[in-house]
Design a protein around this motif. Sequence first.
Motif: not given
Length: 279
Positions: A49-53, A55-63, A73-78, A114-123
């Motif tokens: 979780s720390t590594a994902a945040w 690397l880029g998961a924090r960008a979920m708060k981006a404008d 998408a990356g978080t869900l696929l991971l 379900l998580a991987a499928t959700g990641g692909f849908v967002v992607l």
Amino acid sequence: MLTDHGKQRISYGFLCATPFIAFGAAAVRPLRILGVYHAIGGVLFAAISTAAWTLGARAMKADVQTRRQLALAGTLLLTPFAMVALFWVGIGGPWAASAAENQMRYLVLIAMVLAATGGFVVLKEAVSQAGERLHSTLGFAAVMLACSLYLIWDAFVFGAYFAQEHGGTTPSAIVSLHPFQDLLVSLAGALTYVATAAFAAALARAQWLGRRASVAYIIVSFIASFFIVIKVLEHPDPAAASQPWYTVPGFILGVPALPLIMPSLLGVVLLRRAGDEQQ
């Protein structure tokens, strides 16, 4: 002291290794000691979780919406292998685990799919907005079919272990459907590899993934799906095979969680891109 770029590089390397670390921890049955496997799982999950945040998961708060989509998408696929690291420490193979542990195994596998499928849908949505609709649509169709087949197969296997725990034996009706179940999970695995290849091509067209990396994903995915198809054609029932299952590439590559490794690695790439765009 590490710079932000250095932290991202370490996080990227660790997350690329995450599926293999998670599988390694899951395979060691002696770790399944009350309290021990909980602690190891918690530490691994926190590290992922720390590594994902970082690397880029924090960008979920981006404008910018695209950055949020890539990060999500990356978080869900991971997520599937974060779940493996948290829940499967020391669980070993289905033959080594108890009926209760195997019920948990297949419930977690449902959540992973379900998580991987959700990641692909967002992607798919993100890539479509970037102008690539052909390959992403093909990948979307493949992953939706794969998800449906995984869920049907998983329901049968969960039911078998539920019956074992409460009745002591697997109902003969479920036993008679084993070849059908193996066909379902094999097709689901092959379609997951096809979906990964299609999305790798879509990412290359959107210029979010390098051409060489995209070709590598496509080649590996299609080789894996080819071996699975050959396995189904030659030995639709594993019990009918003339050699041990672990010596047949199609059986190994079709083990339910293995096809999720390639999407997980794509997820790491998406997180890095989302993080880089925030610099």
